[in-house]
Write a protein that holds these residues in place. Structure first.
Motif, PDB file in Angstrom:
ATOM      1  N   MET A  77       0.845  -1.185   0.000  1.00 60.90           N
ATOM      2  CA  MET A  77       0.000   0.000   0.000  1.00 60.90           C
ATOM      3  C   MET A  77       0.884   1.240   0.000  1.00 60.90           C
ATOM      4  O   MET A  77       1.942   1.240   0.616  1.00 60.90           O
ATOM      5  N   GLU A  78       0.445   2.253  -0.686  1.00 56.87           N
ATOM      6  CA  GLU A  78       1.187   3.518  -0.709  1.00 56.87           C
ATOM      7  C   GLU A  78       0.173   4.652  -0.820  1.00 56.87           C
ATOM      8  O   GLU A  78      -0.726   4.603  -1.659  1.00 56.87           O
ATOM      9  N   LEU A  79       0.308   5.643   0.029  1.00 57.26           N
ATOM     10  CA  LEU A  79      -0.541   6.822  -0.033  1.00 57.26           C
ATOM     11  C   LEU A  79       0.278   7.997  -0.502  1.00 57.26           C
ATOM     12  O   LEU A  79       1.377   8.231   0.013  1.00 57.26           O
ATOM     13  N   PRO A  80      -0.214   8.758  -1.462  1.00 55.41           N
ATOM     14  CA  PRO A  80       0.550   9.923  -1.901  1.00 55.41           C
ATOM     15  C   PRO A  80       0.513  11.012  -0.828  1.00 55.41           C
ATOM     16  O   PRO A  80      -0.483  11.176  -0.130  1.00 55.41           O
TER      17      PRO A  80
ATOM     18  N   SER B 175       1.092  15.136   0.429  1.00 55.99           N
ATOM     19  CA  SER B 175       0.546  16.409  -0.036  1.00 55.99           C
ATOM     20  C   SER B 175       1.532  17.143  -0.940  1.00 55.99           C
ATOM     21  O   SER B 175       1.173  18.101  -1.605  1.00 55.99           O
TER      22      SER B 175
END
Length: 124
Positions: free
Chosen positions: A117-120, A122
């Motif tokens: 999983m990877e969240l971008p 800001s």
């Protein structure tokens, strides 16, 4: 999908500059062999746990700092090819006599990981 090699080590606090120089020399080889980036992190806010912690994992002593590092590769195939090339190379940057590890390599923990999983961020 990318691939990550992760590392944890106990480095004598007095060897911080030696560690930086060792990493600067050796890490450039990973980049030349296909790594996207190499990150070396010097322990700053590493709590001691009641049951397990980073210190216990690497048997860190009072005069040592825990270092957390990772190498990010575009994929496992690139990582495998890059590591093979590096191990077969006679590159002086990877020669442990010319660029010795400034810590006890027997207590180094490492492994390869598949991101799930990877969240971008800001971006700011």
């Amino acid at each position: 999908m990318s691939y990550v090699d992760g590392f944890i080590a106990a480095v004598p606090t007095a060897n911080k500059q030696k560690f930086i120089e060792h990493a600067r020399t050796g890490d450039s080889v990973f980049i030349e062999y296909g790594a996207l980036r190499v990150v070396e992190c010097w322990g700053d806010d590493v709590p001691h746990g009641k049951q397990t912690d980073f210190f216990g994992a690497v048997q860190a002593r009072e005069d040592e700092t825990v270092v957390f590092s990772w190498i990010e590769w575009p994929d496992k195939a690139t990582r495998d090819a890059g590591m093979k090339k590096m191990m077969e190379s006679d590159d002086p940057r990877m020669d442990m006599e010319k660029n010795p590890m400034p810590f006890d390599g027997k207590r180094l923990i490492y492994g390869g990981f598949v991101p799930i999983m990877e969240l971008p961020g800001s971006g700011g």
